[in-house]
Design an enzyme around this catalytic site. Structure first.
Site, PDB file in Angstrom:
ATOM      1  N   THR A 120       0.847  -1.193   0.000  1.00 33.21           N
ATOM      2  CA  THR A 120       0.000   0.000   0.000  1.00 33.21           C
ATOM      3  C   THR A 120       0.886   1.249   0.000  1.00 33.21           C
ATOM      4  O   THR A 120       2.107   1.166   0.096  1.00 33.21           O
ATOM      5  CB  THR A 120      -0.934   0.032   1.219  1.00 33.21           C
ATOM      6  OG1 THR A 120      -0.146   0.087   2.425  1.00 33.21           O
ATOM      7  CG2 THR A 120      -1.819  -1.203   1.266  1.00 33.21           C
ATOM      8  N   HIS A 167      -5.411   1.948  12.414  1.00 34.14           N
ATOM      9  CA  HIS A 167      -4.328   0.970  12.338  1.00 34.14           C
ATOM     10  C   HIS A 167      -3.332   1.191  13.478  1.00 34.14           C
ATOM     11  O   HIS A 167      -3.405   2.181  14.198  1.00 34.14           O
ATOM     12  CB  HIS A 167      -3.598   1.064  10.996  1.00 34.14           C
ATOM     13  CG  HIS A 167      -4.374   0.481   9.849  1.00 34.14           C
ATOM     14  ND1 HIS A 167      -5.403   1.157   9.225  1.00 34.14           N
ATOM     15  CD2 HIS A 167      -4.286  -0.731   9.227  1.00 34.14           C
ATOM     16  CE1 HIS A 167      -5.900   0.395   8.264  1.00 34.14           C
ATOM     17  NE2 HIS A 167      -5.241  -0.753   8.249  1.00 34.14           N
ATOM     18  N   LYS A 207       2.119   2.172  11.379  1.00 34.57           N
ATOM     19  CA  LYS A 207       1.750   2.304   9.966  1.00 34.57           C
ATOM     20  C   LYS A 207       2.158   3.681   9.460  1.00 34.57           C
ATOM     21  O   LYS A 207       1.857   4.701  10.088  1.00 34.57           O
ATOM     22  CB  LYS A 207       0.246   2.083   9.778  1.00 34.57           C
ATOM     23  CG  LYS A 207      -0.178   2.065   8.313  1.00 34.57           C
ATOM     24  CD  LYS A 207      -1.615   1.612   8.157  1.00 34.57           C
ATOM     25  CE  LYS A 207      -2.071   1.629   6.702  1.00 34.57           C
ATOM     26  NZ  LYS A 207      -1.253   0.763   5.838  1.00 34.57           N
ATOM     27  N   THR A 238      -6.658   0.524   1.891  1.00 39.67           N
ATOM     28  CA  THR A 238      -8.015  -0.029   1.882  1.00 39.67           C
ATOM     29  C   THR A 238      -9.051   1.077   1.946  1.00 39.67           C
ATOM     30  O   THR A 238     -10.056   1.058   1.225  1.00 39.67           O
ATOM     31  CB  THR A 238      -8.196  -0.990   3.073  1.00 39.67           C
ATOM     32  OG1 THR A 238      -7.254  -2.057   2.949  1.00 39.67           O
ATOM     33  CG2 THR A 238      -9.598  -1.563   3.113  1.00 39.67           C
TER      34      THR A 238
END
Length: 271
Positions: free
Chosen positions: A99, A154, A158, A165
């Site tokens: 990502t 999260h 992160k 997403t």
């Protein structure tokens, strides 16, 4: 058909989990494992790094895919695109769960992927991909009279926000309403901004603790509110989805696929 698997980022949290699950699967064979040059795991057995015992596969610092392999890549955008260039040149298949791509990097991925076979998804879990279908359906049915907000949380480590997403959820609901997500998005709010724009899609990113991944799509109307939520309790749902994608991909023709293709989820009709 048995999948000959290459795992990039093999010493990371997802990489170690992928090594364990692939080693256990009767239809998968780990043939190579890769980490960044200089990583302390380079030269060690991938199975020992994953704490499952030796597999006879040493972690290397060079990615050299063969045409009959499928790579599982959960690394960084720059590393993934470098790997994809090699995979496309050799027609090796890839499952990409990385990502944090910029719009330009995503366009590069979309340009290279059809030269070989690629499944690309910011989230490989069955539940999240079903959430995307449900969100598309709700957006198409409820229409612009319902405001859309997307909230994700999260773990504290992160580095990108909003999550890949959450951004994909935004693209899905925007497409279902005939909008351009980039033009509709509002990434956080602060100060006297005035009233909410028509057709705006809001994003909020929360970080803390060891949260694996929570995503909620809120449809707020007059006098009622619909909330669709998915909570990942462990990364295993992502790893199992990625492995399922790899086993599916080895039997597909060249092209760029999503987890909706893997799972047979048809897109909702746009309103």
């Amino acid at each position: 058909m048995k999948a000959r698997v290459v795992i990039c980022g093999a010493a990371g949290r997802m990489g170690r989990l992928l090594v364990r699950l692939a080693a256990e699967h009767e239809r998968a064979e780990i043939v190579a494992a890769v980490e960044a040059a200089g990583h302390p795991a380079v030269g060690r057995d991938a199975g020992e790094v994953a704490a499952i015992g030796p597999l006879g596969v040493k972690i290397g610092a060079q990615y050299e895919p063969a045409p009959d392999t499928v790579t599982l890549d959960f690394t960084t955008p720059a590393a993934t695109l470098a790997h994809l260039e090699k995979a496309a040149a050799t027609t090796a298949a890839m499952v990409i769960g990385t990502t944090g791509f910029t719009p330009e990097e995503r366009r590069t991925l979309e340009r290279l992927a059809p030269r070989t076979r690629v499944v690309f998804s910011p989230n490989m879990s069955l539940g999240v991909n079903l959430l995307m279908k449900l969100a598309r359906t709700a957006a198409a049915i409820l229409g612009p009279s319902f405001d859309i907000e997307i909230v994700e949380m999260h773990h504290r480590r992160k580095v990108d926000a909003p999550s890949g997403t959450a951004l994909e959820l935004g693209r899905q609901v925007a497409r279902a309403r005939g909008q351009d997500m980039e033009e509709s998005a509002c990434f956080g709010r602060h100060g006297a901004l005035g009233a909410r724009r028509e057709r705006e899609i809001g994003f909020a990113a929360l970080r803390g603790g060891d949260v694996v991944g929570d995503h909620t799509v809120i449809f707020a109307g007059e006098g009622e509110r619909l909330e669709l939520t998915h909570r990942a309790q462990s990364r295993e749902c992502l790893a199992r989805g990625a492995l399922a994608a790899a086993l599916w991909l080895i039997e597909q023709p060249p092209g760029l696929y999503s987890m909706a293709d893997v799972l047979g989820l048809e897109p909702a009709t746009s309103s």
